[in-house]
Design a protein around this motif. Structure first.
Motif, PDB file in Angstrom:
ATOM      1  N   LYS A 207      45.700  59.045  42.109  1.00 56.90           N
ATOM      2  CA  LYS A 207      45.928  57.666  41.685  1.00 56.90           C
ATOM      3  C   LYS A 207      45.174  56.692  42.594  1.00 56.90           C
ATOM      4  O   LYS A 207      44.622  55.686  42.139  1.00 56.90           O
ATOM      5  N   LYS A 208      45.116  57.023  43.883  1.00 53.71           N
ATOM      6  CA  LYS A 208      44.396  56.173  44.824  1.00 53.71           C
ATOM      7  C   LYS A 208      42.920  56.082  44.459  1.00 53.71           C
ATOM      8  O   LYS A 208      42.311  55.012  44.519  1.00 53.71           O
ATOM      9  N   GLU A 209      42.337  57.212  44.091  1.00 57.55           N
ATOM     10  CA  GLU A 209      40.919  57.226  43.708  1.00 57.55           C
ATOM     11  C   GLU A 209      40.691  56.422  42.429  1.00 57.55           C
ATOM     12  O   GLU A 209      39.708  55.688  42.311  1.00 57.55           O
ATOM     13  N   ARG A 210      41.618  56.561  41.478  1.00 54.22           N
ATOM     14  CA  ARG A 210      41.452  55.845  40.202  1.00 54.22           C
ATOM     15  C   ARG A 210      41.631  54.345  40.363  1.00 54.22           C
ATOM     16  O   ARG A 210      41.174  53.564  39.528  1.00 54.22           O
ATOM     17  N   GLU A 211      42.308  53.920  41.423  1.00 53.72           N
ATOM     18  CA  GLU A 211      42.562  52.487  41.643  1.00 53.72           C
ATOM     19  C   GLU A 211      41.401  51.758  42.311  1.00 53.72           C
ATOM     20  O   GLU A 211      41.409  50.534  42.396  1.00 53.72           O
ATOM     21  N   GLU A 361      44.252  51.549  33.534  1.00 52.92           N
ATOM     22  CA  GLU A 361      45.622  52.075  33.509  1.00 52.92           C
ATOM     23  C   GLU A 361      46.145  52.247  34.929  1.00 52.92           C
ATOM     24  O   GLU A 361      47.334  52.029  35.197  1.00 52.92           O
ATOM     25  N   ALA A 362      45.261  52.641  35.834  1.00 50.50           N
ATOM     26  CA  ALA A 362      45.658  52.832  37.239  1.00 50.50           C
ATOM     27  C   ALA A 362      45.720  51.517  37.986  1.00 50.50           C
ATOM     28  O   ALA A 362      46.580  51.332  38.865  1.00 50.50           O
ATOM     29  N   ASN A 363      44.839  50.583  37.650  1.00 50.46           N
ATOM     30  CA  ASN A 363      44.772  49.294  38.337  1.00 50.46           C
ATOM     31  C   ASN A 363      44.282  48.241  37.348  1.00 50.46           C
ATOM     32  O   ASN A 363      43.101  48.236  36.987  1.00 50.46           O
ATOM     33  N   PRO A 364      45.161  47.349  36.906  1.00 50.93           N
ATOM     34  CA  PRO A 364      44.766  46.338  35.917  1.00 50.93           C
ATOM     35  C   PRO A 364      43.609  45.454  36.375  1.00 50.93           C
ATOM     36  O   PRO A 364      42.961  44.807  35.549  1.00 50.93           O
ATOM     37  N   GLN A 365      43.332  45.400  37.681  1.00 47.90           N
ATOM     38  CA  GLN A 365      42.226  44.597  38.199  1.00 47.90           C
ATOM     39  C   GLN A 365      40.892  45.349  38.203  1.00 47.90           C
ATOM     40  O   GLN A 365      39.882  44.842  38.673  1.00 47.90           O
ATOM     41  N   ASN A 366      40.922  46.558  37.670  1.00 48.46           N
ATOM     42  CA  ASN A 366      39.744  47.412  37.690  1.00 48.46           C
ATOM     43  C   ASN A 366      38.838  47.118  36.502  1.00 48.46           C
ATOM     44  O   ASN A 366      39.291  47.127  35.352  1.00 48.46           O
TER      45      ASN A 366
END
Length: 395
Positions: A207-211, A361-366
């Motif tokens: 999850k950290k990588e996807r964010e 999905e992992a980070n809306p700011q992405n």
């Protein structure tokens, strides 16, 4: 008089498609309807899946006479007989069989695609190259099975690039007898990118990588964008001459887009031309999945193996891109989101959109879309080069 009427009705029924329907026809019609449902209701790449599935539906209606597999099974192919005896789909299929449609599709793709993200971040070329591992890994797997020749294995392996036109082009050169199932598998997996890729991407990343939020790409000058297709054509075609039809048309389309002096040609290539070719290509690709063809001895099992190997190839390509993305994540101290590696397959822009969706999905700011377009367009170039390499190896 009554008896004549009954006989006429009986003859009509016997000569109808209903009387000539086999269980395999019915199964193929059901599959076609499922594809139509995915395209229309679920909106899984409808521009591809609607014509493909409708072509499959129409070709599996008995006695319709739209396509005649027996005309294409002759060696050598009697093109005169096809022109005189063939149905509508047979005539359109000439554009596939003669290798005309795939380069024209590449012309449209080039005109629609902004290569700016790749120019701004050249390292994304490595992600596109990594995703081609699925192609060469599947080639080795197909050869290991012992069920296919070298040429057939190479044609099956190119499905891993998730590039329908390239798969068709290479198969017409190496294994035209497998064109139907290979083309259908390639386009089906392209359409199902939003279904197949996310589970692989999530399984291989934390999850950290996807964010990870990547910094904005640098602006790319007009001069760079004009020079890019010219330089790539020169270098690539000189290095891999067999890839010339695909690469040259891809880069010509992009030059139309970027040079700013042929707006009409650019507009035609990215709209009218590619839409017409997509309709013709989709219909005929779908029509190759006919019960008459699949009922040939041994062909059904061979087609099933092709579909399975194609899925493996595509999955391996996605996984290889993501894993190389993880390497870049570690090498840059967490500045690269590994999800963009999945876009290294050449399903433009579908794979890039999937990277964006999973990232948000992992980070809306992405906002990964433009970053993913770099590997995505690199994958288009990479799959064309891979096809050229395979053609040189076994052609």
């Amino acid at each position: 008089m009554w008896q004549n009427f009954v006989n006429a009705i009986s003859d009509l029924i016997q000569e109808s498609g209903f009387a000539n329907m086999t269980p395999l026809h019915f199964v193929m019609i059901v599959i076609a309807c499922i594809f139509l449902y995915l395209a229309i209701v679920k909106k899984y790449e409808p521009l591809l899946l609607v014509p493909i599935s409708f072509g499959m539906l129409a070709a599996n209606l008995p006695l319709g006479g739209l396509m005649h597999p027996e005309l294409w099974d002759k060696t050598p192919i009697d093109y005169g007989a096809i022109l005189h005896e063939g149905g509508l789909f047979d005539i359109l299929y000439l554009g596939v069989k003669l290798g005309i449609f795939p380069p024209l599709i590449f012309l449209g793709i080039g005109a629609m695609t902004d290569f700016g993200p790749l120019i701004a971040n050249p390292s994304s070329l490595l992600l596109g190259a990594a995703a081609q591992f699925g192609i060469f890994g599947t080639y080795a797997a197909a050869m290991a099975l012992g069920k296919f020749t070298e040429k057939q294995a190479a044609s099956i392996a190119i499905i891993g690039g998730a590039d329908g036109p390239t798969a068709i082009w290479l198969t017409t050169k190496l294994a035209p007898e497998l064109l139907g199932p290979i083309a259908l598998a390639a386009y089906s997996y392209m359409a199902l990118v939003p279904v197949i890729q996310p589970p692989i991407m999530k399984a291989l990343t934390t999850k950290k990588e996807r964010e990870v939020v990547m910094k904005q790409l640098r602006p790319v000058s007009k001069t760079e964008k004009i020079l890019f297709p010219i330089v790539v054509t020169l270098l690539t075609v000189l290095l891999v001459p067999s890839a010339a039809p695909l690469i040259s048309m891809l880069m010509l389309g992009n030059l139309f887009r970027e040079c700013g002096v042929v707006e009409r040609l650019s507009d035609t290539a990215q709209n009218a031309l590619i839409n017409i070719i997509t309709i013709c290509l989709g219909l005929t690709v779908g029509a190759t999945a006919s019960a008459d063809k699949l009922s040939q001895p041994g062909f059904g099992l061979q087609a099933l193996l092709i579909i399975v190997l194609g899925l493996i190839a595509f999955s391996f390509g996605t996984a290889a891109g993501v894993l190389f993305g993880k390497i870049m994540y570690w090498a840059t101290g967490g500045k690269v989101n590994p999800l963009i590696g999945s876009a290294g397959v050449s399903a433009v822009p579908m794979a890039a959109r999937v990277s964006q969706k999973v990232g948000q999905e992992a980070n809306p700011q992405n906002f990964l879309l433009m970053h993913a377009m770099g590997p995505n367009v690199s994958g288009v170039i990479g799959s064309a080069i891979a096809a050229g390499v395979l053609l040189s190896m076994v052609g």
